[in-house]
Design a protein around this motif. Sequence first.
Motif, PDB file in Angstrom:
ATOM      1  N   ARG A 151       0.837  -1.195   0.000  1.00  0.00           N
ATOM      2  CA  ARG A 151       0.000   0.000   0.000  1.00  0.00           C
ATOM      3  C   ARG A 151       0.874   1.248   0.000  1.00  0.00           C
ATOM      4  NH1 ARG A 151      -3.980  -1.264   4.931  1.00  0.00           N
ATOM      5  NH2 ARG A 151      -4.440   0.964   4.671  1.00  0.00           N
ATOM      6  N   GLU A 152       0.356   2.329  -0.584  1.00  0.00           N
ATOM      7  CA  GLU A 152       1.163   3.528  -0.795  1.00  0.00           C
ATOM      8  C   GLU A 152       0.827   4.679   0.156  1.00  0.00           C
ATOM      9  OE1 GLU A 152       0.851   4.644  -4.868  1.00  0.00           O
ATOM     10  OE2 GLU A 152       1.862   2.843  -5.614  1.00  0.00           O
ATOM     11  N   GLU A 153      -0.079   4.475   1.113  1.00  0.00           N
ATOM     12  CA  GLU A 153      -0.369   5.562   2.054  1.00  0.00           C
ATOM     13  C   GLU A 153       0.892   5.929   2.829  1.00  0.00           C
ATOM     14  OE1 GLU A 153      -4.115   2.979   3.024  1.00  0.00           O
ATOM     15  OE2 GLU A 153      -2.252   2.622   1.914  1.00  0.00           O
ATOM     16  N   ARG A 154       1.019   7.207   3.097  1.00  0.00           N
ATOM     17  CA  ARG A 154       2.102   7.684   3.942  1.00  0.00           C
ATOM     18  C   ARG A 154       1.603   7.750   5.389  1.00  0.00           C
ATOM     19  NH1 ARG A 154       6.129   9.171   0.748  1.00  0.00           N
ATOM     20  NH2 ARG A 154       7.364  10.130   2.429  1.00  0.00           N
ATOM     21  N   VAL A 155       2.476   7.493   6.326  1.00  0.00           N
ATOM     22  CA  VAL A 155       2.125   7.578   7.740  1.00  0.00           C
ATOM     23  C   VAL A 155       2.501   8.967   8.241  1.00  0.00           C
ATOM     24  CG1 VAL A 155       2.547   6.662  10.051  1.00  0.00           C
ATOM     25  CG2 VAL A 155       2.438   5.103   8.089  1.00  0.00           C
ATOM     26  N   MET A 156       1.529   9.655   8.803  1.00  0.00           N
ATOM     27  CA  MET A 156       1.735  11.008   9.324  1.00  0.00           C
ATOM     28  C   MET A 156       1.394  11.033  10.808  1.00  0.00           C
ATOM     29  SD  MET A 156       2.644  12.743   6.587  1.00  0.00           S
ATOM     30  CE  MET A 156       2.468  14.446   7.127  1.00  0.00           C
ATOM     31  N   VAL A 157       2.214  11.734  11.567  1.00  0.00           N
ATOM     32  CA  VAL A 157       1.921  12.004  12.979  1.00  0.00           C
ATOM     33  C   VAL A 157       1.701  13.501  13.113  1.00  0.00           C
ATOM     34  CG1 VAL A 157       2.848  12.066  15.325  1.00  0.00           C
ATOM     35  CG2 VAL A 157       3.211  10.046  13.905  1.00  0.00           C
ATOM     36  N   VAL A 158       0.594  13.878  13.749  1.00  0.00           N
ATOM     37  CA  VAL A 158       0.330  15.308  13.958  1.00  0.00           C
ATOM     38  C   VAL A 158       0.285  15.600  15.453  1.00  0.00           C
ATOM     39  CG1 VAL A 158      -2.172  14.983  13.724  1.00  0.00           C
ATOM     40  CG2 VAL A 158      -1.186  17.260  13.448  1.00  0.00           C
ATOM     41  N   PRO A 159       1.178  16.448  15.962  1.00  0.00           N
ATOM     42  CA  PRO A 159       1.111  16.849  17.370  1.00  0.00           C
ATOM     43  C   PRO A 159      -0.072  17.782  17.597  1.00  0.00           C
ATOM     44  CG  PRO A 159       3.305  17.235  16.430  1.00  0.00           C
ATOM     45  CD  PRO A 159       2.359  17.017  15.291  1.00  0.00           C
ATOM     46  N   LEU A 160      -0.736  17.607  18.722  1.00  0.00           N
ATOM     47  CA  LEU A 160      -1.904  18.423  19.049  1.00  0.00           C
ATOM     48  C   LEU A 160      -1.762  18.917  20.482  1.00  0.00           C
ATOM     49  CD1 LEU A 160      -4.590  19.276  17.678  1.00  0.00           C
ATOM     50  CD2 LEU A 160      -5.673  17.385  18.878  1.00  0.00           C
ATOM     51  N   GLY A 161      -1.638  20.230  20.626  1.00  0.00           N
ATOM     52  CA  GLY A 161      -1.453  20.824  21.946  1.00  0.00           C
ATOM     53  C   GLY A 161      -2.771  21.166  22.601  1.00  0.00           C
ATOM     54  N   LEU A 162      -2.996  20.662  23.814  1.00  0.00           N
ATOM     55  CA  LEU A 162      -4.159  21.019  24.627  1.00  0.00           C
ATOM     56  C   LEU A 162      -3.649  21.785  25.839  1.00  0.00           C
ATOM     57  CD1 LEU A 162      -6.152  17.639  24.710  1.00  0.00           C
ATOM     58  CD2 LEU A 162      -6.073  19.352  22.909  1.00  0.00           C
ATOM     59  N   ARG A 163      -4.300  22.878  26.133  1.00  0.00           N
ATOM     60  CA  ARG A 163      -3.850  23.703  27.254  1.00  0.00           C
ATOM     61  C   ARG A 163      -5.048  24.419  27.860  1.00  0.00           C
ATOM     62  NH1 ARG A 163       0.836  28.378  26.714  1.00  0.00           N
ATOM     63  NH2 ARG A 163       0.293  29.543  28.610  1.00  0.00           N
ATOM     64  N   TYR A 164      -5.051  24.522  29.188  1.00  0.00           N
ATOM     65  CA  TYR A 164      -6.148  25.164  29.911  1.00  0.00           C
ATOM     66  C   TYR A 164      -5.607  26.366  30.674  1.00  0.00           C
ATOM     67  CZ  TYR A 164      -8.150  20.540  29.080  1.00  0.00           C
ATOM     68  OH  TYR A 164      -8.571  19.380  28.488  1.00  0.00           O
ATOM     69  N   GLY A 165      -6.453  27.343  30.857  1.00  0.00           N
ATOM     70  CA  GLY A 165      -6.078  28.506  31.647  1.00  0.00           C
ATOM     71  C   GLY A 165      -7.315  29.151  32.239  1.00  0.00           C
ATOM     72  N   LEU A 166      -7.105  29.942  33.281  1.00  0.00           N
ATOM     73  CA  LEU A 166      -8.222  30.658  33.895  1.00  0.00           C
ATOM     74  C   LEU A 166      -8.727  31.736  32.931  1.00  0.00           C
ATOM     75  CD1 LEU A 166      -6.672  31.075  37.451  1.00  0.00           C
ATOM     76  CD2 LEU A 166      -8.501  29.498  36.798  1.00  0.00           C
TER      77      LEU A 166
END
Length: 448
Positions: free
Chosen positions: A196-211
């Motif tokens: 199969r020819e699909e490329r494997v991608m990793v995407v970082p996703l930042g979650l952050r909370y604040g007042l």
Amino acid sequence: MPRLTLQGAGPSLAFVPPAYTPWLRRAISLLIPLLLRRRGVQQVRPEGVEDLARLYAAQQQGRIRLLVAFRHPSTRDPLLMAWLLWHALPRAARRIGLELRRPVHCQFLYDRGIPLWAGALVGWVLSHLGGIAIQRGKLDRQALRAARDLAVHGPFPLAIAPEGATNDHGELISPLEPGLAQMAFWACEDLEAEGREERVMVVPLGLRYGLRRPDWTRIDRFLALLEGRLGLEAKPAAASDGSEARYGRFLAVAEGLLIALEGFYGRAHGLVLEPTGTFQDRLTSLRHRVLEMAERPFGLRSQGSLQDRCRRIEQAAWERMYRADLDALSPVDRSLADWTAAEAALALGHMRLVEPFAAISGTYVAAKPSPDRYAELLQILWRAVVWIEGRPEDPPPDLGPLQARIRLGTPIDVTARRGDYRRDRRRAVEDLTTAVGRGLEEAIADPA
């Protein structure tokens, strides 16, 4: 900080397979805004969601296989991820003229211990949303096989938190575990084996909370409450600008708890602790000695990172608390199994007490004395206090509504690193893990 109540030894922990149930996702989707508000999140600011929509479209079109590496600072994160995928992502796709095939969803790994302390209903929901339960303290081959198969053949992207657990710090990432990077390279191998020819991608996703509306008065009241719980002299409220006086009060509270724990473990368990030195030196000594004490009944060696040691203690405790041989035991042996389980639970409790301090440093607040950083560390101290008092369900004082930010990091093309993996697998996994860490740092950083 979960607290597990155990009456006696129980049956062994069976693998919980993913059982994605579309109607459950639809039902919970309607409740997500309400559930977020109940957890204090009043506003969510997504950034870069259009790029994530393009990546989802590429997976649906058979051009890539996508792994989402998300920051895991809080137990609110599953709700925030659900809001992102089920609400924000379809809207973002429509804005840029993309037609995403419904449902927009992901499958994910979750800790096998969650159903033990959060309840069977929570475990059932996670499984029926497509989650894969994994035991973190051992090589869980069944869970890894299931995740590896979904990474290549599943109908949705696969989401993994490379930190492995929450650390309750909005601006400090825990050391990353290599599992996500290894999973990505396995996906490359499996796709290649299938032609199969699909490329494997990793995407970082930042979650952050604040007042959302920082209020120093509430923080000062929180400090006063902890001062009272620790028997410290109440100090006057500091000025509203985050002054040195407030920081002094915070240090006094943190040191007061440290002194209490040093005294307890010295008197009750004979632990030899670092009597002098900086706060950080003493905290490090306490963590190390308490973990040594928890490791001893299980015959575990005191090696590896703090997170690794905690995982091994947890797994060793589970193996004594949840057993496959209970039906074959005599009545006396069955009773002794209950004793063994109770002693394992006690050792696990000591580990749970020091585990929240894994990410605490003496510089986090000093480097940036913001209301958010004060709030994060005060809540960690609160959880330790109520854990000691036997009331872990007591909520911390309300510091006001939260806002959450979700930001996409730079996607990483793992297929382009396939040659590096062939030459040196360990080094390639380490390098990819480092790249994911940089992407997460970028995703949670303050705007320039």
